[in-house]
Design a protein around this motif. Structure first.
Motif, mmCIF file in Angstrom:
data_model
loop_
_atom_site.group_PDB
_atom_site.id
_atom_site.type_symbol
_atom_site.label_atom_id
_atom_site.label_comp_id
_atom_site.label_asym_id
_atom_site.label_seq_id
_atom_site.Cartn_x
_atom_site.Cartn_y
_atom_site.Cartn_z
ATOM 1 N N UNK A 77 10.467 -12.467 32.769
ATOM 2 C CA UNK A 77 11.224 -13.845 32.546
ATOM 3 C C UNK A 77 11.450 -13.922 31.266
ATOM 4 N N UNK A 78 12.258 -14.728 30.777
ATOM 5 C CA UNK A 78 12.692 -14.961 29.274
ATOM 6 C C UNK A 78 11.945 -16.301 29.121
ATOM 7 N N UNK A 79 11.365 -16.453 27.714
ATOM 8 C CA UNK A 79 10.913 -17.585 27.222
ATOM 9 C C UNK A 79 11.579 -17.643 25.894
ATOM 10 N N UNK A 84 14.360 -22.120 18.282
ATOM 11 C CA UNK A 84 15.338 -21.349 17.806
ATOM 12 C C UNK A 84 16.300 -21.066 19.298
ATOM 13 N N UNK A 85 17.111 -20.351 19.039
ATOM 14 C CA UNK A 85 18.165 -20.122 20.322
ATOM 15 C C UNK A 85 17.878 -18.768 20.839
ATOM 16 N N UNK A 86 16.732 -18.136 20.349
ATOM 17 C CA UNK A 86 16.459 -16.690 20.843
ATOM 18 C C UNK A 86 15.398 -16.834 21.945
ATOM 19 N N UNK A 87 15.391 -15.747 22.706
ATOM 20 C CA UNK A 87 14.423 -15.751 23.823
ATOM 21 C C UNK A 87 13.698 -14.362 23.767
ATOM 22 N N UNK A 88 12.467 -14.517 24.097
ATOM 23 C CA UNK A 88 11.512 -13.206 24.309
ATOM 24 C C UNK A 88 11.307 -12.949 25.686
ATOM 25 N N UNK A 89 11.271 -11.637 25.840
ATOM 26 C CA UNK A 89 11.255 -10.948 27.243
ATOM 27 C C UNK A 89 9.561 -10.843 27.534
ATOM 28 N N UNK A 90 9.214 -11.465 28.474
ATOM 29 C CA UNK A 90 7.522 -11.489 28.786
ATOM 30 C C UNK A 90 7.544 -10.874 30.214
ATOM 31 N N UNK A 91 6.858 -9.857 30.278
ATOM 32 C CA UNK A 91 6.174 -9.181 31.447
ATOM 33 C C UNK A 91 4.834 -8.863 31.435
ATOM 34 N N UNK A 92 4.150 -9.887 32.199
ATOM 35 C CA UNK A 92 2.707 -10.051 32.192
ATOM 36 C C UNK A 92 2.346 -9.987 30.616
ATOM 37 N N UNK A 93 1.262 -8.925 30.325
ATOM 38 C CA UNK A 93 0.857 -9.222 28.588
ATOM 39 C C UNK A 93 1.776 -8.716 27.734
ATOM 40 N N UNK A 94 2.938 -7.843 28.158
ATOM 41 C CA UNK A 94 3.864 -7.371 27.142
ATOM 42 C C UNK A 94 4.815 -8.344 26.866
ATOM 43 N N UNK A 95 5.202 -8.652 25.476
ATOM 44 C CA UNK A 95 6.198 -9.409 25.137
ATOM 45 C C UNK A 95 7.124 -8.456 23.943
ATOM 46 N N UNK A 97 10.203 -9.182 21.774
ATOM 47 C CA UNK A 97 10.705 -10.430 21.211
ATOM 48 C C UNK A 97 12.273 -10.452 20.762
ATOM 49 N N UNK A 98 12.947 -11.538 20.798
ATOM 50 C CA UNK A 98 14.280 -11.710 20.492
ATOM 51 C C UNK A 98 15.157 -10.591 20.997
ATOM 52 N N UNK A 99 15.108 -10.784 22.415
ATOM 53 C CA UNK A 99 16.008 -9.846 23.240
ATOM 54 C C UNK A 99 17.303 -10.240 23.426
ATOM 55 N N UNK A 100 17.567 -11.499 23.487
ATOM 56 C CA UNK A 100 18.702 -12.160 23.652
ATOM 57 C C UNK A 100 18.852 -13.682 23.129
ATOM 58 N N UNK A 101 20.055 -14.380 23.204
ATOM 59 C CA UNK A 101 19.996 -15.519 22.475
ATOM 60 C C UNK A 101 20.870 -16.626 23.859
#
Length: 145
Positions: A77-79, A84-95, A97-101
């Protein structure tokens, strides 16, 4: 006494079936079984939603395709980062950072490929894939795209 209104969708579907039958008969009369088979395949693709899935896939930008591909591969999921307008991609414990806006996310939301799960006060804070996105990803891509 009320006169019942015709069911518009039923009438359109009926006209489409009749039109397809006429075209099919014409092609058969011309001795073109190859074109009959192609017509049948196209009608099947439309009825199954495959044509629409391909159209959606090809209507989104390369950045949007990359984001969907990444989200499909890791089931994530994206958080959005705070303030900011940036989203982090979160997959379980992995993050990641800043994969999209936000504009990319909003474009995908407008196509029903992502949906908001951030709550009433900030719906876009958390975004996940929709079932439609999974269908478009699986059926809309042509090999190599």
């Amino acid at each position: 006494m009320k006169i019942p209104k015709p069911d518009i969708e039923f009438e359109i579907e009926k006209q489409n079936r009749e039109s397809n039958a006429r075209v099919r008969a014409l092609l058969e009369a011309e001795g073109r079984p190859d074109l009959v088979a192609e017509l049948d395949q196209r009608i099947r693709d439309v009825n199954l939603g495959l044509t629409q899935a391909r159209n959606v896939w090809h209507s989104i930008s390369p950045a949007q395709r990359t984001l969907l591909t990444l989200m499909m591969q890791v089931g994530s999921k994206l958080i959005r980062e705070e303030k900011t307008s940036f989203y982090d991609l979160v997959a379980g414990p992995k993050v990641e950072r800043r994969v999209t806006r936000r504009p990319t996310v909003r474009s995908l939301i407008s196509r029903d490929l992502l949906c908001c799960e951030g709550g009433a006060f900030d719906p876009e804070a958390v975004v996940v894939l929709t079932e439609n996105a999974r269908f478009v990803f699986e059926k809309g891509r042509v090999s190599g795209s």
